[in-house]
Design a protein around this motif. Structure first.
Motif, mmCIF file in Angstrom:
data_model
loop_
_atom_site.group_PDB
_atom_site.id
_atom_site.type_symbol
_atom_site.label_atom_id
_atom_site.label_comp_id
_atom_site.label_asym_id
_atom_site.label_seq_id
_atom_site.Cartn_x
_atom_site.Cartn_y
_atom_site.Cartn_z
ATOM 1 N N UNK A 2 0.825 -1.261 -0.056
ATOM 2 C CA UNK A 2 -0.131 -0.054 -0.074
ATOM 3 C C UNK A 2 0.912 1.076 0.012
ATOM 4 N N UNK A 3 0.481 2.020 -0.954
ATOM 5 C CA UNK A 3 1.273 3.531 -0.829
ATOM 6 C C UNK A 3 0.232 4.609 -0.469
ATOM 7 N N UNK A 4 0.483 5.408 0.539
ATOM 8 C CA UNK A 4 -0.289 6.355 0.806
ATOM 9 C C UNK A 4 0.536 7.837 0.564
ATOM 10 N N UNK A 5 -0.141 8.372 -0.341
ATOM 11 C CA UNK A 5 0.329 9.555 -0.956
ATOM 12 C C UNK A 5 -0.152 10.726 -0.300
ATOM 13 N N UNK A 59 0.779 8.914 -9.142
ATOM 14 C CA UNK A 59 -0.402 8.064 -9.363
ATOM 15 C C UNK A 59 -0.040 7.522 -10.948
ATOM 16 N N UNK A 60 0.038 8.378 -11.830
ATOM 17 C CA UNK A 60 0.478 7.719 -13.261
ATOM 18 C C UNK A 60 1.496 6.749 -13.302
ATOM 19 N N UNK A 61 2.539 7.054 -12.479
ATOM 20 C CA UNK A 61 3.446 5.734 -12.452
ATOM 21 C C UNK A 61 2.919 4.694 -12.009
ATOM 22 N N UNK A 62 2.106 4.575 -11.050
ATOM 23 C CA UNK A 62 1.557 3.768 -10.113
ATOM 24 C C UNK A 62 0.672 2.790 -11.255
ATOM 25 N N UNK A 63 -0.095 3.123 -12.062
ATOM 26 C CA UNK A 63 -0.913 2.591 -12.963
ATOM 27 C C UNK A 63 -0.319 2.239 -14.203
ATOM 28 N N UNK A 64 1.152 2.596 -14.399
ATOM 29 C CA UNK A 64 1.686 2.104 -15.589
ATOM 30 C C UNK A 64 1.623 3.213 -16.891
ATOM 31 N N UNK A 65 1.047 4.264 -16.738
ATOM 32 C CA UNK A 65 1.133 5.189 -17.869
ATOM 33 C C UNK A 65 2.440 5.577 -18.215
ATOM 34 N N UNK A 113 -4.066 10.200 -0.736
ATOM 35 C CA UNK A 113 -4.488 9.247 -1.826
ATOM 36 C C UNK A 113 -3.902 7.787 -1.524
ATOM 37 N N UNK A 114 -4.687 6.757 -1.786
ATOM 38 C CA UNK A 114 -4.500 5.642 -1.478
ATOM 39 C C UNK A 114 -4.223 4.513 -2.575
ATOM 40 N N UNK A 115 -2.903 3.809 -2.702
ATOM 41 C CA UNK A 115 -2.882 2.994 -3.787
ATOM 42 C C UNK A 115 -2.350 1.398 -3.212
ATOM 43 N N UNK A 116 -2.844 0.781 -3.922
ATOM 44 C CA UNK A 116 -2.843 -0.745 -3.311
ATOM 45 C C UNK A 116 -2.483 -1.600 -4.475
ATOM 46 N N UNK A 117 -1.718 -2.744 -4.051
ATOM 47 C CA UNK A 117 -1.457 -3.947 -5.194
ATOM 48 C C UNK A 117 -1.873 -5.302 -4.623
ATOM 49 N N UNK A 118 -2.729 -5.814 -5.043
ATOM 50 C CA UNK A 118 -3.157 -7.150 -4.696
ATOM 51 C C UNK A 118 -1.991 -8.254 -4.622
ATOM 52 N N UNK A 119 -2.194 -9.254 -4.060
ATOM 53 C CA UNK A 119 -1.053 -10.362 -3.766
ATOM 54 C C UNK A 119 -1.471 -11.426 -4.746
ATOM 55 N N UNK A 158 -4.208 -0.725 -7.798
ATOM 56 C CA UNK A 158 -5.534 0.013 -7.710
ATOM 57 C C UNK A 158 -5.354 1.248 -7.054
ATOM 58 N N UNK A 159 -5.915 2.195 -7.656
ATOM 59 C CA UNK A 159 -6.132 3.546 -6.883
ATOM 60 C C UNK A 159 -7.462 3.562 -6.132
#
Length: 227
Positions: free
Chosen positions: A21-24, A179-185, A203-209, A215-216
């Motif tokens: 989880x990344x909390x921005x 955020x754009x980096x996180x979603x691969x833009x 802003x909360x960013x998460x990656x599932x295992x 996810x945003x």
């Protein structure tokens, strides 16, 4: 004859487990806001209201992160961001990591001058064409491409470090690139992208295992700032 077996519908129970989880955090009110001067790399401080908001941000993050979880705090080195990060880092008992690549866009010679001075000289980007490399008409100001490249480089390094919860303290103008980096833009796709959020937001960013989808989960949450 087909030998295919009917689907059992089985999906592993850990499919929704969150591995990161990344909390921005965007820093709250700073002196350049109330003085109506250009921010950028101008090293303004938090106002008293901004300090109170930073305390609220730290409390909100402490409540969201489970006890015992691995946490690191990474912050822009500008004072307004670092002061915000200090409150959060203190609540987790860690030392913040400074990364100047998370700074706001530089406005060159306009920094610290009245906002009106910049408004009179600012050249808005074209509707079409090279928006990423556009010169805003102020000596020393960064292009959007330059800002994106340095924030992307910072995020590359952040994601190389395995950590369950990472708190990234940055600026409103830089959040779009986080955020754009996180979603691969791709950087070259960023010419018309803007994730606009309020000062002091989370802003909360998460990656599932299981699928490792990113996810945003929330964008620009300010519920922790409600009196």
């Amino acid at each position: 004859m087909s030998t295919a077996q009917p689907s059992t519908g089985f999906v592993p129970s850990n499919r929704h487990a969150v591995v990161r989880s990344i909390h921005v955090v965007t820093h709250p009110e700073a002196t350049h806001h109330v003085e109506k001067v250009v921010g950028g790399w101008h090293d303004s401080r938090l106002t008293p209201a901004g300090v109170r908001a930073a305390v609220s941000i730290a409390a909100a993050l402490r409540a969201r992160v489970p006890d015992g979880a691995e946490v690191e705090v990474i912050s822009s080195d500008l004072r307004r961001a670092r002061r915000t990060a200090d409150e959060t880092a203190k609540s987790f008992g860690v030392a913040p990591i400074e990364d100047r690549r998370l700074r706001e866009r530089s406005y060159g010679v306009a920094e610290g001058r009245p906002q009106e001075w910049l408004d009179q000289r600012f050249v808005p980007p074209p509707t079409v064409g090279d928006r990423l490399g556009h010169d805003v008409g102020v000596q020393g100001a960064e292009t959007t491409r330059a800002v994106a490249r340095r924030v992307y480089a910072a995020m590359d390094d952040i994601l190389r470090r395995p950590c369950e919860h990472q708190i990234v303290v940055t600026h409103g103008g830089s959040l779009t690139f986080v955020v754009a980096h996180w979603i691969g833009m791709a950087i070259e796709s960023l010419g018309q992208v803007n994730f606009r959020v309020a000062s002091g937001s989370i802003t909360t960013l998460r990656e599932d295992g299981y699928f490792h989808n990113r996810q945003v989960s929330s964008l620009g949450d300010t519920s922790h700032l409600t009196p």
